[in-house]
Design an enzyme around this catalytic site. Structure first.
Site, mmCIF file in Angstrom:
data_model
loop_
_atom_site.group_PDB
_atom_site.id
_atom_site.type_symbol
_atom_site.label_atom_id
_atom_site.label_comp_id
_atom_site.label_asym_id
_atom_site.label_seq_id
_atom_site.Cartn_x
_atom_site.Cartn_y
_atom_site.Cartn_z
ATOM 1 C CB ILE A 160 -0.996 -0.042 1.184
ATOM 2 C CG1 ILE A 160 -1.954 1.133 1.121
ATOM 3 C CG2 ILE A 160 -0.310 -0.169 2.532
ATOM 4 C CD1 ILE A 160 -3.175 0.978 2.030
ATOM 5 C CD GLU A 161 4.677 3.141 -4.135
ATOM 6 O OE1 GLU A 161 5.522 3.946 -4.592
ATOM 7 O OE2 GLU A 161 4.533 1.989 -4.587
ATOM 8 C CB VAL A 162 2.235 7.442 -1.755
ATOM 9 C CG1 VAL A 162 2.185 8.950 -1.498
ATOM 10 C CG2 VAL A 162 3.669 7.039 -2.051
#
Length: 272
Positions: A160-162
């Site tokens: 789960i990115e940014v």
């Protein structure tokens, strides 16, 4: 002394929410070995590293995800062929940024799959470019829907990115996925950064979420100046006749040299 063992999927699920795992992207065996010795528990690696027989000697206890962009691999069947080869050579799980059909196919073949939500660099055009995802209700719902779809397709984890930390917290409370947080807060069950960033060897854009722990770029620059100076001094020595000096040459018995020269002179003499 009890030897550390590589975590399993069961271990990660059991420790979900009880222990924060440290994860890094490494690109070389030297980085992999350093990560192992430093206690980094999870690694993202290029596929070629998994195929290197020296990799597990360098990082025997790291839970390892090889990953590549879906467009470098192909559709579900090619993704399965690639993933089976990675698993055969010692991967603990694989990244799959391809379709849900690909995730489902890998899962059906018992390949542990990690998906990707939020800011996905290879798909950033769909979410507005390289920026945070999940700051509006609509985009937070998108991240949630992506997580649920991946979970239903059989993924055990997602990067789960940014994504806002509070959104990650809420997703962790309502999902059984193992969340790998890259700039998405401590609600993730593993924290993930790139070695290039933490070592300060990235001379380009450094993401906001990346914490720098060393300044390899400055050290590389210093080494480059030393490299240039050494080469310049060598050129000067060659041009001025200072290299090669006698101590860098192989000597010979003067009598042998004299005999050799005499023999050469005989070779030059015209045949009678």
């Amino acid at each position: 002394m009890t030897m550390a063992k590589r975590p399993t999927i069961h271990d990660l699920r059991t420790m979900r929410g009880k222990h924060q795992y440290a994860m890094l992207r490494v690109e070389t065996l030297e980085e992999a070995e350093a990560a192992e010795r430093a206690g980094v528990e999870m690694l993202s690696v290029p596929p070629s590293m998994i195929l290197d027989p020296n990799f597990r000697d360098a990082a025997p206890t790291a839970f390892c995800f090889p990953g590549d962009n879906f467009f470098n691999i192909g559709g579900p069947e090619k993704m399965l062929e690639w993933a089976l080869n990675m698993y055969k050579h010692g991967a603990d799980a694989v990244y799959c940024s391809g379709s849900l059909a690909a995730v489902r196919l890998l899962s059906e073949h018992a390949i542990p799959v990690c998906g990707h939500v939020g800011l996905i660099p290879s798909k950033a055009t769909w979410t507005g470019g390289f920026k945070a995802v999940g700051k509006t209700l609509e985009s937070a719902q998108l991240v949630w829907n992506q997580c649920k779809a991946l979970e239903e397709a059989g993924a055990f984890a997602v990067e789960i990115e940014v994504v806002p930390a509070s959104v990650t917290d809420a997703i962790a409370e309502h999902s059984d996925l193992f969340l790998i947080s890259m700039g998405a807060g401590s609600g993730g069950h593993a924290q993930y950064l790139f070695t290039d960033d933490i070592l300060g060897q990235n001379t380009g854009h450094v993401p906001r979420h990346a914490k720098i722990y060393a300044n390899f770029a400055a050290e590389y620059a210093r080494l480059q100046e030393l490299r240039i100076k050494a080469m310049r001094d060598y050129v000067t020595d060659v041009h001025e006749g200072l290299y090669p000096a006698p101590q860098y040459c192989v000597g010979s018995d003067p009598e042998v040299v004299a005999a050799f020269r005499s023999w050469l002179a005989d070779q030059d003499a015209p045949a009678s």
